[in-house]
Design an enzyme around this catalytic site. Structure first.
Site, short mmCIF file in Angstrom:
data_model
loop_
_atom_site.label_atom_id
_atom_site.label_comp_id
_atom_site.label_asym_id
_atom_site.label_seq_id
_atom_site.Cartn_x
_atom_site.Cartn_y
_atom_site.Cartn_z
CG HIS A 288 -125.82 23.68 -18.00
ND1 HIS A 288 -126.69 23.94 -18.51
CD2 HIS A 288 -124.83 23.50 -17.55
CE1 HIS A 288 -126.10 22.71 -19.12
NE2 HIS A 288 -125.47 22.66 -18.55
CB ALA B 93 -119.31 18.09 -22.95
CE1 TYR C 197 -126.49 26.13 -21.79
CE2 TYR C 197 -124.74 25.66 -20.17
CZ TYR C 197 -125.92 25.55 -20.94
OH TYR C 197 -125.97 24.43 -21.49
CD GLU C 198 -130.12 25.12 -19.34
OE1 GLU C 198 -131.08 24.42 -20.38
OE2 GLU C 198 -129.56 24.60 -18.21
CG HIS D 14 -128.92 18.16 -20.66
ND1 HIS D 14 -128.45 18.98 -19.78
CD2 HIS D 14 -127.86 17.97 -21.99
CE1 HIS D 14 -127.36 18.92 -19.60
NE2 HIS D 14 -126.73 18.65 -21.02
CG ASN E 31 -114.64 21.90 -28.83
OD1 ASN E 31 -115.97 20.74 -27.08
ND2 ASN E 31 -114.26 22.86 -28.46
CG HIS F 165 -125.44 21.38 -28.90
ND1 HIS F 165 -124.12 21.46 -27.45
CD2 HIS F 165 -126.19 21.12 -28.37
CE1 HIS F 165 -124.90 20.92 -26.61
NE2 HIS F 165 -126.17 20.77 -27.10
CG MET G 290 -120.01 26.60 -20.39
SD MET G 290 -121.09 27.62 -22.01
CE MET G 290 -119.82 27.36 -23.38
CB SER G 291 -122.22 22.27 -15.97
OG SER G 291 -120.44 20.92 -16.31
CB SER H 175 -123.44 16.97 -23.19
OG SER H 175 -124.42 18.53 -22.66
N1 HPA Z 1 -116.05 25.83 -24.33
C1 HPA Z 1 -116.83 26.37 -23.70
N2 HPA Z 1 -117.73 24.78 -22.44
C2 HPA Z 1 -117.36 23.80 -23.83
C3 HPA Z 1 -116.79 23.28 -24.59
C4 HPA Z 1 -116.05 25.14 -24.40
O1 HPA Z 1 -114.96 24.80 -26.25
N3 HPA Z 1 -116.85 22.07 -25.59
C5 HPA Z 1 -117.95 21.79 -24.45
N4 HPA Z 1 -118.19 22.43 -23.38
#
Ligand code: HPA
Length: 288
Positions: free
Chosen positions: A100, A130, A102-103, A78, A251, A263, A227-228, A47
């Site tokens: 992903h 990320a 999650y998609e 993306h 973060n 996001h 998540m990847s 990302s």
């Molecule tokens: N958690 C999960 N996936 C992420 C995060 C997070 O805090 N930040 C960026 N991708």
């Protein structure tokens, strides 16, 4: 590794959904026709990290939509395409945009692009992502070299019949190539880029974690969460590719900081830190 005799050996006629539901061969053939030669390195851009595509010399852009089996990717930040060309004197295949779990994509699709690159003959892969920082020292903008991972996605892209060119039980004890880790640290040192090291926990998402989940992941040894990457690395290793991976901490993970996660925040931190990550990757590619 030998298989216990009681476990049935799946064959290619098995009805288990698998890599066979992704046209790896056809997509690789389509890419091969466009590229002419086999790139030396695959670089998967997370990302907000798509900027590296602009540094490629003699770029050839191949949108996923022009390749069989590739669904249109849909997460903000993306742009889904391959960009092939020369970077730091090496032929590279950059992948901007990824799929992903999650998609709702099946494992065959999540791991599809890596399988296609491997099928083409690409032998090295650099993954970026990320991630949320679990180690309290890892604030937004931190670069973390992934030394190992924990698969908390509850699934593996290798489930089902063994795909052609893969092994049933790939070793994961040095999934993240030790030489590449040394190289990344040396390049970071030379360029004055601060580079932390840690363990990436891959989770399913798409919701961010609860503070209790982050405390759990931290106690289990994870220093970042995202998540990847995990399914892609598993497939890359099953194909014998050498792997390096870097997380950009966007973060502090839930409960580590009192702020709510968004996001947008993730994308913003990505923008600020992306040039450092790009410099690191270019330095590594130069010396790989
Ligand atoms: N958690 C999960 N996936 C992420 C995060 C997070 O805090 N930040 C960026 N991708």
């Amino acid at each position: 590794m030998t298989r216990p005799p009681s476990v049935p050996v799946p064959d290619s006629k098995s009805s288990v959904p698998s890599v066979t539901s992704f046209p790896v061969e056809e997509a690789a053939q389509a890419l091969r026709e466009r590229l002419g030669s086999v790139p030396e390195v695959l670089v998967v851009l997370g990302s907000g990290l798509g900027g590296l595509t602009e540094a490629v010399e003699g770029p050839q852009v191949i949108p996923f939509s022009e390749l069989p089996g590739f669904p249109a990717a849909g997460v903000a930040g993306h742009g889904s395409r391959f960009v092939a060309g020369t970077l730091e004197g090496r032929s590279v295949l950059l992948q901007a945009g990824r799929f992903h779990f999650y998609e709702g994509h099946p494992a065959a699709v999540v791991a599809g692009p890596v399988r296609v690159a491997a099928h083409l003959g690409v032998e090295r892969a650099i993954f970026t992502n990320a991630a949320g920082g679990i180690d309290p020292r890892f604030g937004p903008g931190t670069l973390m070299l992934i030394e190992d991972h924990i698969n908390f996605m509850g699934r593996s892209p290798l489930v089902g019949p063994v795909a052609e060119g893969e092994v049933r039980f790939p070793d994961m004890s040095t999934a993240y190539d030790a030489e590449y880790r040394d190289l990344a640290r040396r390049v970071a040192l030379e360029q004055g880029i601060s580079l932390e090291r840690g363990v990436y926990a891959g989770v399913l998402g798409p919701n961010y974690e609860t503070p209790a989940e982050i405390r759990m992941l931290g106690r289990l040894g994870a220093t970042a969460v995202g998540m990847s990457t995990v399914p892609e690395v598993i497939v890359a290793r099953a194909r014998g590719m050498r792997v390096m991976a870097v997380s950009l901490i966007t973060n502090a993970a839930a409960g580590i900081s009192l702020e709510e996660l968004s996001h947008e925040e993730v994308l913003e931190a990505g923008q600020e830190a992306a040039p450092r990550l790009e410099a690191l990757i270019r330095g590594v590619i130069r010396e790989m």
